[in-house]
Design a protein around this motif. Structure first.
Motif, short mmCIF file in Angstrom:
data_model
loop_
_atom_site.label_atom_id
_atom_site.label_comp_id
_atom_site.label_asym_id
_atom_site.label_seq_id
_atom_site.Cartn_x
_atom_site.Cartn_y
_atom_site.Cartn_z
N ASP A 210 0.83 -1.20 0.00
CA ASP A 210 0.00 0.00 0.00
C ASP A 210 0.86 1.26 0.00
O ASP A 210 1.81 1.36 0.78
CB ASP A 210 -0.92 0.00 1.23
CG ASP A 210 -2.02 1.03 1.11
OD1 ASP A 210 -2.24 1.52 -0.01
OD2 ASP A 210 -2.66 1.33 2.14
N PRO A 212 -0.27 4.78 0.56
CA PRO A 212 -1.39 5.68 0.82
C PRO A 212 -1.10 7.13 0.47
O PRO A 212 -2.04 7.94 0.42
CB PRO A 212 -1.63 5.51 2.33
CG PRO A 212 -0.33 5.00 2.87
CD PRO A 212 0.27 4.16 1.79
N CYS A 384 -13.68 0.48 -3.82
CA CYS A 384 -12.32 1.00 -3.59
C CYS A 384 -11.29 0.40 -4.55
O CYS A 384 -11.04 -0.81 -4.56
CB CYS A 384 -11.92 0.70 -2.15
SG CYS A 384 -10.23 1.22 -1.73
N ARG A 386 -8.10 0.85 -4.43
CA ARG A 386 -6.90 0.44 -3.69
C ARG A 386 -7.04 -1.00 -3.20
O ARG A 386 -6.08 -1.78 -3.26
CB ARG A 386 -6.68 1.39 -2.51
CG ARG A 386 -5.37 1.20 -1.77
CD ARG A 386 -5.18 2.30 -0.74
NE ARG A 386 -5.19 3.60 -1.38
CZ ARG A 386 -4.12 4.15 -1.98
NH1 ARG A 386 -2.99 3.48 -2.03
NH2 ARG A 386 -4.20 5.32 -2.53
N ARG A 387 -8.22 -1.36 -2.72
CA ARG A 387 -8.42 -2.73 -2.24
C ARG A 387 -8.27 -3.73 -3.39
O ARG A 387 -7.68 -4.79 -3.22
CB ARG A 387 -9.81 -2.87 -1.61
CG ARG A 387 -9.94 -2.16 -0.27
CD ARG A 387 -11.35 -2.32 0.30
NE ARG A 387 -11.46 -1.59 1.56
CZ ARG A 387 -11.14 -2.11 2.74
NH1 ARG A 387 -10.69 -3.34 2.82
NH2 ARG A 387 -11.25 -1.39 3.85
N LEU A 397 -6.29 -4.80 2.85
CA LEU A 397 -6.30 -3.87 3.97
C LEU A 397 -6.81 -4.61 5.19
O LEU A 397 -7.64 -5.51 5.09
CB LEU A 397 -7.21 -2.68 3.64
CG LEU A 397 -6.71 -1.76 2.50
CD1 LEU A 397 -7.75 -0.69 2.20
CD2 LEU A 397 -5.38 -1.11 2.85
N ASP A 401 -9.27 -1.50 9.07
CA ASP A 401 -9.24 -0.36 8.17
C ASP A 401 -10.65 -0.01 7.71
O ASP A 401 -11.46 -0.90 7.44
CB ASP A 401 -8.37 -0.67 6.94
CG ASP A 401 -6.90 -0.77 7.30
OD1 ASP A 401 -6.41 0.11 8.01
OD2 ASP A 401 -6.25 -1.74 6.86
N GLU A 403 -13.76 1.02 5.30
CA GLU A 403 -14.08 0.65 3.92
C GLU A 403 -13.63 1.74 2.95
O GLU A 403 -13.23 1.48 1.83
CB GLU A 403 -15.59 0.42 3.78
CG GLU A 403 -16.07 -0.89 4.39
CD GLU A 403 -15.45 -2.10 3.70
OE1 GLU A 403 -15.38 -2.12 2.46
OE2 GLU A 403 -15.03 -3.02 4.41
N ASN A 404 -13.72 2.99 3.40
CA ASN A 404 -13.30 4.12 2.59
C ASN A 404 -11.81 4.36 2.81
O ASN A 404 -11.40 4.78 3.89
CB ASN A 404 -14.11 5.36 2.98
CG ASN A 404 -13.85 6.53 2.04
OD1 ASN A 404 -12.73 6.75 1.59
ND2 ASN A 404 -14.89 7.30 1.77
N CYS A 405 -10.99 4.09 1.81
CA CYS A 405 -9.53 4.23 1.99
C CYS A 405 -9.12 5.69 2.06
O CYS A 405 -8.03 6.01 2.54
CB CYS A 405 -8.78 3.51 0.87
SG CYS A 405 -8.72 4.39 -0.72
N CYS A 411 -13.55 6.03 -3.49
CA CYS A 411 -13.89 6.26 -2.07
C CYS A 411 -14.24 7.72 -1.82
O CYS A 411 -15.09 8.03 -0.99
CB CYS A 411 -12.73 5.82 -1.19
SG CYS A 411 -12.54 4.02 -1.07
#
Length: 617
Positions: A210, A212, A384, A386-387, A397, A401, A403-405, A411
């Motif tokens: 990840d 971020p 998402c 990212r997921r 994740l 974490d 749900e909304n990254c 997100c």
């Protein structure tokens, strides 16, 4: 370069080397665990994202352990940058590769013979020569580090056949630790790397993929130049660089040209360029200029610049691994960065066509298709991004974490889904009803004209204003119909016949949709060129352009880098300069406490830096 870089530092503790040489107060993540493992003579595979500190995992133990450290690297530019950076930090580093002038190569070999090199960067071709292996067999060796280890795997996206020969290191040097490192490898590639390098019994250190600090977004390619213009305006900070990845050489040149017309300092880079022009482009980018590079993926692994603020893809990448590695060139300094993917239905169809027509074995085609479909699922994601991306690397994740990254466009602004079964049926029916007796289909533009009830010359020529689907789609805009078609291509219900001018062809997967046996959820299309600035990531730079001290330090750094012929970030990174501007050190002791200021740089630059601090204050 330093006149007398040090090589007599073996025996120091890892923490001492980390602080004294590299200027870091402590290890991050799993770095310390990996360093301890190698210090004890262990081998392994390190999976760590770009900017996660992979280099320290082998540089620190190589400096602590007695003997010569060997680093295998696939790119000359990358080797030279890393050697220059190490010599700035007072380390006796050198490189051997095919582009090295013979006189310099002899000098490196002399230094090696005298034991005056502590870290040697070398290409896989040069390493596996009998003469090189014989020489190394007579030397004390600290470790072998195999950088960009995904090049070993035939399943990887940057396979280098010469990397396969590195498996002999386990046989020739069984007692020397071997550390393979990569920022991008899916589970299949990981196992292939381990098998090829004799690391199947050694641990895998996963540092987490990840990133971020990189805000990721994707959008249908509707108005490419307007979308890119808005993104560049929102994502640029005026000091760093940006990269635009294009699918063809011609597109890199065209993109750089119109960006220059907009007033940007834009360059292009692709494999077909004149070698000197290509070197000049790379040199300008590497030395720290605030430029935009329009490039094919030939502009790849040799990028070691930390302050790339954004990356934009104008065409769909062929796999999540490719995309992840390319967007990972942004934000290596840990500061906020942006990534945008623009794509269209034609990209998806062309990529599928290329895989189908390639001479690869069926198993390889199957793997490439799976990777492409994973990339399509990221592009068309309604949840998402990212997921989904992390799942491609076998990572998720954590359960704690949210749900909304908070760091992707889905997100930030979740798309609205609707029951698109009827529009999907209308479009598929229009495609079928406009098919000619010869079997010829039509492209999307013609099909949309039929759906919206436009009597164009082409519609009239083929009497398509008489078919049952004429005008049944007047309630949706052209953009909305393009979105329906693109999403049907993404789910495999429509194909685009690239070889026949983009004809839309229903697949077997269209049958249950037309029969009403399968419900189709579609995303509402929101076509907008605007891309608001996001402040994603763990934090913002404490001081950036506009701060008088930060700007003065950057001006000094640029002059110093030009004198030494180095990229500016090798003197000090933007993050280090920002910390200096915030903390206002009053003496060398204060300066030594700032991350990124090791002893060698302190001795070399403290006087100038402190003078600038006092002058501005």
């Amino acid at each position: 370069m330093l006149d007398q870089p040090r090589q007599d530092i073996a025996g120091e503790a890892p923490e001492e080397i980390l602080h004294r040489v590299f200027g870091h107060p402590a290890f991050r993540g799993r770095q310390e665990e990996i360093v301890r493992h190698v210090m004890a003579g262990g081998s392994g595979l390190v999976l760590m994202p770009t900017g996660g500190g992979k280099s320290l995992c082998y540089q620190v133990p190589a400096l602590c352990r007695p003997g010569l450290g060997i680093v295998v690297s696939p790119l000359i530019a990358l080797m030279e940058d890393q050697v220059a950076a190490l010599r700035q930090q007072g380390v006796a580093a050198a490189a051997l590769h095919s582009d090295l002038p013979e006189e310099q190569a002899r000098e490196v070999r002399r230094d090696l013979g005298r034991g005056q090199v502590k870290l040697l960067y070398i290409s896989p071709e040069r390493l596996t020569l009998d003469g090189t292996l014989d020489f190394l067999s007579r030397r004390d060796l600290a470790l072998f580090a195999i950088d960009e280890a995904h090049c070993v795997s035939q399943w990887g996206h940057h396979f280098r056949p010469e990397y396969r020969g590195l498996g002999l290191l386990a046989e020739r040097f069984p007692s020397v630790p071997r550390l393979a490192l990569t920022a991008t490898a899916d589970p299949r590639t990981v196992e292939d790397i381990r098998a090829q390098l004799g690391l199947s019994e050694s641990p895998v250190f996963r540092g987490g993929f990840d990133r971020p600090n990189i805000f990721i977004s994707a959008a249908p390619r509707e108005s490419e130049r307007s979308q890119l213009r808005a993104f560049v305006k929102a994502a640029s900070d005026g000091t760093g660089a940006g990269i635009v990845y294009c699918g063809t050489r011609a597109k890199t040149e065209q993109t750089a040209e119109w960006l220059r017309g907009d007033g940007h300092d834009a360059l292009c880079f692709h494999a077909g360029m004149d070698p000197e022009a290509k070197r000049q482009s790379h040199r300008r980018f590497a030395r720290g200029d605030a430029v935009i590079m329009a490039a094919t993926i030939a502009f790849g692994m040799g990028i070691d610049r930390p302050d790339v603020r954004w990356v934009c893809h104008l065409d769909l990448p062929r796999s999540p691994e490719s995309w992840y590695q390319e967007i990972g060139r942004a934000g290596r300094d840990g500061l906020p960065a942006r990534a945008l993917l623009l794509y269209g239905a034609g990209d998806i169809a062309l990529a599928r066509h290329r895989i189908q027509e390639s001479p690869a074995l069926d198993e390889q085609k199957r793997i490439e298709r799976a990777r492409l479909e994973a990339m399509v699922s990221i592009a068309e994601a309604a949840t998402c991004r990212r997921r989904i991306l992390l799942r491609c690397f076998g990572e998720a994740l954590g359960p704690g974490d949210p749900e909304n990254c908070g760091a992707c466009d889905v997100c930030r602004d979740p798309p609205r889904l609707f029951d698109g079964t009827v529009p999907a049926q209308k479009l598929l029916s229009a495609v079928l009803r406009t098919r000619l007796p010869s079997g010829m289909h039509f492209g999307l533009g013609h099909v949309v004209d039929v759906l919206r009830g436009r009597v164009t010359p082409k519609v009239a020529q083929f009497a398509h204003d008489k078919v049952k689907t004429f005008g049944i789609g007047a309630d949706l805009s052209d953009a909305a119909w393009r979105g329906v078609a693109r999403q049907l291509v993404a789910r495999g219900a429509l194909d685009v016949a690239i070889e026949n001018h983009g004809e839309l062809v229903p697949t077997e997967a269209a049958r249950p949709i037309l029969k009403g046996e399968e419900k189709v959820l579609l995303r509402e299309e929101t076509v907008s060129a605007a891309t608001p600035r996001e402040r994603a990531g763990r934090g913002s730079p404490p001081a950036m352009a506009g701060d008088p001290l930060f700007d003065a330090l950057r001006t000094w750094r640029k002059r110093e880098a030009e004198v030494q012929g180095l990229p500016a970030y090798m003197i000090f990174s933007n993050e280090t300069l920002a910390s200096i501007a915030r903390m206002r050190p009053q003496d060398a002791e204060d300066l030594a406490m700032i991350p990124g200021v090791g002893r060698s740089k302190l001795e070399r630059y403290a006087e100038d830096v402190l003078r600038i601090v006092h002058e501005v204050d």
